[in-house]
Design a protein around this motif. Structure first.
Motif, mmCIF file in Angstrom:
data_model
loop_
_atom_site.group_PDB
_atom_site.id
_atom_site.type_symbol
_atom_site.label_atom_id
_atom_site.label_comp_id
_atom_site.label_asym_id
_atom_site.label_seq_id
_atom_site.Cartn_x
_atom_site.Cartn_y
_atom_site.Cartn_z
ATOM 1 N N PRO A 32 -5.858 39.904 3.485
ATOM 2 C CA PRO A 32 -4.489 39.872 4.014
ATOM 3 C C PRO A 32 -3.447 40.568 3.147
ATOM 4 C CG PRO A 32 -5.041 37.774 3.021
ATOM 5 C CD PRO A 32 -6.284 38.604 2.972
ATOM 6 N N LYS A 77 -3.922 32.267 4.214
ATOM 7 C CA LYS A 77 -4.778 33.453 4.305
ATOM 8 C C LYS A 77 -5.022 34.071 2.931
ATOM 9 C CE LYS A 77 -5.414 33.403 8.694
ATOM 10 N NZ LYS A 77 -6.732 33.156 9.258
ATOM 11 N N SER A 132 -0.939 30.366 8.253
ATOM 12 C CA SER A 132 0.090 30.776 7.294
ATOM 13 C C SER A 132 -0.394 31.927 6.424
ATOM 14 C CB SER A 132 0.486 29.595 6.402
ATOM 15 O OG SER A 132 -0.508 29.357 5.434
ATOM 16 N N GLY A 133 0.552 32.731 5.967
ATOM 17 C CA GLY A 133 0.226 33.789 5.017
ATOM 18 C C GLY A 133 -0.308 33.215 3.725
ATOM 19 N N LYS A 139 -1.702 38.637 8.277
ATOM 20 C CA LYS A 139 -2.543 37.465 8.526
ATOM 21 C C LYS A 139 -3.751 37.763 9.426
ATOM 22 C CE LYS A 139 1.325 35.123 9.515
ATOM 23 N NZ LYS A 139 2.192 34.019 9.943
#
Length: 182
Positions: free
Chosen positions: A151, A19, A15-16, A146
């Motif tokens: 990120p 990250k 997942s963002g 990601k």
């Protein structure tokens, strides 16, 4: 005990939110903080679903949070709020789990239309656990890559993140000084 506990409310392995939280943890480690990452996806589902307050995992999470100098709570936006898994985990903690602890809220979402989710959902949850919430960070999915070690690909968002992290560190230092004076 860890100096800072980072809680990810994302149920996804990639997942963002996760990250960005990992990146913040690395930045804080460079500032000589020890970090403990907690991800809802790693908590036994039966403990969450059945509200197992007596679970050894839940007790350890609670102990780690209450012993932390600071907490970062992050979640993707789901239906204009934080993830249900995060809510379930936080519901299992003592009512004052974040008492007197600086808490940095963070959310990621697909549109600017969910920007206020941090104000109307996550911050009230932090307040209900007696945390001292900072302004917080919201990232659009388009501001996150990601695949990158860092990120946060939007320069303005990265500057805002570093500013919030600096304020978070200063709040931790201030809280530690106040605690030492008592």
């Amino acid at each position: 005990m860890s100096d800072i506990v980072i809680i990810s409310g994302s149920p996804s392995d990639f997942s963002g939110t996760g990250k960005v939280l990992d990146y913040l943890g690395r930045l804080l480690e460079r500032e000589h903080f020890s970090i403990r990452h907690i991800a809802v996806k790693d908590v036994p589902p039966e403990d969450l679903i059945y509200g197992n307050f007596h679970s050894a995992v839940i007790k350890k999470i609670s102990c780690d949070i209450q012993g932390a100098a600071g907490v970062i709570v992050g979640s993707p936006v789901y239906k204009a709020a934080y993830s249900g898994a995060l809510k379930t985990l936080l519901d299992l903690l003592p009512q004052d789990a974040f008492k007197n602890i600086p808490v940095l809220p963070l959310m990621t979402g697909g549109s600017r239309g969910h920007l206020l989710a941090i104000e109307f959902s996550l911050k009230p949850l932090i307040a209900s656990l007696k945390g001292k919430s900072l302004q917080g960070l919201y990232f659009l999915d388009s501001q996150i890559d990601k695949q990158q070690k860092n990120p946060i690909i939007d320069e303005e968002s990265l500057l805002r993140t570093k500013k919030q992290l600096h304020e978070f560190i200063e709040d931790i230092k201030k809280s530690n000084r106040l605690a030492a004076a008592l």
